[in-house]
Write an enzyme that holds these catalytic residues in place. Structure first.
Site, PDB file in Angstrom:
ATOM      1  N   HIS A  47      31.529 -21.918  32.749  1.00  0.00           N
ATOM      2  CA  HIS A  47      32.770 -22.513  31.489  1.00  0.00           C
ATOM      3  C   HIS A  47      33.439 -22.643  30.472  1.00  0.00           C
ATOM      4  O   HIS A  47      34.270 -22.877  30.079  1.00  0.00           O
ATOM      5  CB  HIS A  47      33.006 -24.036  32.857  1.00  0.00           C
ATOM      6  CG  HIS A  47      33.091 -25.267  32.306  1.00  0.00           C
ATOM      7  ND1 HIS A  47      34.294 -25.763  32.746  1.00  0.00           N
ATOM      8  CD2 HIS A  47      33.371 -26.394  31.050  1.00  0.00           C
ATOM      9  CE1 HIS A  47      35.216 -26.756  32.238  1.00  0.00           C
ATOM     10  NE2 HIS A  47      34.338 -27.146  31.453  1.00  0.00           N
ATOM     11  N   GLU A  48      32.008 -23.289  30.042  1.00  0.00           N
ATOM     12  CA  GLU A  48      31.536 -22.763  28.588  1.00  0.00           C
ATOM     13  C   GLU A  48      32.196 -21.338  28.142  1.00  0.00           C
ATOM     14  O   GLU A  48      32.598 -21.917  26.909  1.00  0.00           O
ATOM     15  CB  GLU A  48      29.928 -23.818  28.260  1.00  0.00           C
ATOM     16  CG  GLU A  48      29.746 -24.858  28.862  1.00  0.00           C
ATOM     17  CD  GLU A  48      29.968 -26.609  28.418  1.00  0.00           C
ATOM     18  OE1 GLU A  48      30.935 -25.928  27.414  1.00  0.00           O
ATOM     19  OE2 GLU A  48      30.561 -27.147  28.963  1.00  0.00           O
ATOM     20  N   HIS A  87      35.948 -21.918  27.398  1.00  0.00           N
ATOM     21  CA  HIS A  87      36.325 -22.174  26.408  1.00  0.00           C
ATOM     22  C   HIS A  87      36.177 -21.570  25.114  1.00  0.00           C
ATOM     23  O   HIS A  87      37.378 -21.683  23.911  1.00  0.00           O
ATOM     24  CB  HIS A  87      35.260 -23.514  26.204  1.00  0.00           C
ATOM     25  CG  HIS A  87      36.011 -24.931  26.880  1.00  0.00           C
ATOM     26  ND1 HIS A  87      37.134 -24.899  27.026  1.00  0.00           N
ATOM     27  CD2 HIS A  87      34.745 -25.601  27.420  1.00  0.00           C
ATOM     28  CE1 HIS A  87      36.738 -25.957  27.737  1.00  0.00           C
ATOM     29  NE2 HIS A  87      35.501 -26.550  28.263  1.00  0.00           N
ATOM     30  N   GLU A 125      40.513 -28.563  30.403  1.00  0.00           N
ATOM     31  CA  GLU A 125      39.446 -28.139  31.533  1.00  0.00           C
ATOM     32  C   GLU A 125      39.126 -27.772  32.047  1.00  0.00           C
ATOM     33  O   GLU A 125      38.771 -26.957  33.094  1.00  0.00           O
ATOM     34  CB  GLU A 125      39.043 -30.120  31.308  1.00  0.00           C
ATOM     35  CG  GLU A 125      38.423 -29.929  30.359  1.00  0.00           C
ATOM     36  CD  GLU A 125      37.070 -30.065  30.034  1.00  0.00           C
ATOM     37  OE1 GLU A 125      36.252 -29.400  30.837  1.00  0.00           O
ATOM     38  OE2 GLU A 125      36.566 -29.715  28.855  1.00  0.00           O
TER      39      GLU A 125
END
Length: 283
Positions: free
Chosen positions: A130-131, A134, A202
């Site tokens: 997930h990070e 980004h 997100e």
């Protein structure tokens, strides 16, 4: 669809800036406001990573200290064809993580000590994916553009309130009332558009991260754990100004804004979207 929604929100912010700037001082008013916002947000764009890491007490860690974290990060970075970000650990029992940096070559990922203790390997992989998403999606750049536009709108609305907007005939026909409404409504609308953009990023990071790993199950389980534990463990290290970067909204031990003003979508919605993604992949 998420790309289109992001484009729509950025376009809406831009158009709103044009309208507010036109009211306050025509083309010159819009240009001045945008210029000031660009200067102030450029500083944040270039130095926000250092500010976020320093303010949360994050410290760099080596492979020898955390081989598990490095193994997960290097594997995912290779899959995504990205440079391995610098890795940091935050001395905080509340489980959380965030990524920062204006491009993949200058990216950093920070995780709390609580997250490392709580997550199994699949869940840790989901969080890191997930990070890393980004970083891959240039979300810091997109957020900086949104902040610039929103900042210009807020600055212009205040300038219009103090110095008046439009020509004299407009003010005689009720432009003063319009100015008062503008200073109230414009900042609120800009903030809501910016928050909507943050929420879309997100969802996009969840989806991109799940595809990076190959399945959404680890991230789904991680989000469930993060939601449960962050309701009970107040964060002691991550400041409110950095909370928008985190994978889940930190708990600060006191009342917070309602979900309308949250930078994060509800965890239930994120988990439901990942579950739908899992179902669709099996059809």
């Amino acid at each position: 669809m998420r790309v289109l929604r992001t484009a729509f929100l950025l376009t809406a912010l831009t158009l709103f800036l044009v309208i507010v700037g036109q009211y306050v001082g025509g083309r010159n008013g819009m240009t001045v406001g945008l210029g000031i916002a660009i200067v102030t947000n450029a500083f944040a764009y270039f130095f926000s990573d250092k500010i976020a890491l320093y303010s949360s007490g994050a410290r760099p860690v080596s492979r020898e200290e955390l081989p598990r974290l490095y193994e997960v990060m290097e594997g995912l970075a290779a899959k995504a064809n990205l440079p391995v970000p610098k890795l940091y650990v935050i001395p905080d029992e509340a489980p959380n993580a965030f990524a920062t940096g204006r491009n993949p070559r200058r990216a950093s990922v920070a995780v709390t000590e609580g997250l490392l203790r709580l997550m199994n390997d699949d869940e840790l992989e989901g969080v890191i994916a997930h990070e890393l998403s980004h970083v891959r999606n240039y979300d810091i750049l997109i957020s900086s553009i949104a902040a610039t536009l929103a900042g210009a709108i807020i600055w212009l609305s205040r300038m219009g309130f103090w110095f008046g907007g439009g020509d004299r005939e407009d003010r005689d026909r009720g432009g003063g009332i319009l100015g008062i409404l503008l200073v109230i409504i414009a900042p609120l609308a800009a903030m809501l558009l910016q928050l909507g953009l943050s929420r879309q990023r997100e969802f996009s990071a969840d989806e991109t991260g799940a595809r990076m790993v190959g399945h959404p199950h680890g991230l789904m389980s991680a989000l469930q754990k993060l939601g449960a534990y962050n309701k009970r463990i107040p964060t002691t290290a991550i400041p409110p100004a950095t909370s928008a970067l985190c994978i889940v909204k930190p708990f600060f031990g006191s009342g917070t804004f309602t979900s309308l003003f949250s930078t994060h979508p509800p965890l239930e919605d994120r988990i439901a979207a990942l579950r739908e993604m899992s179902i669709a992949s099996r059809r």
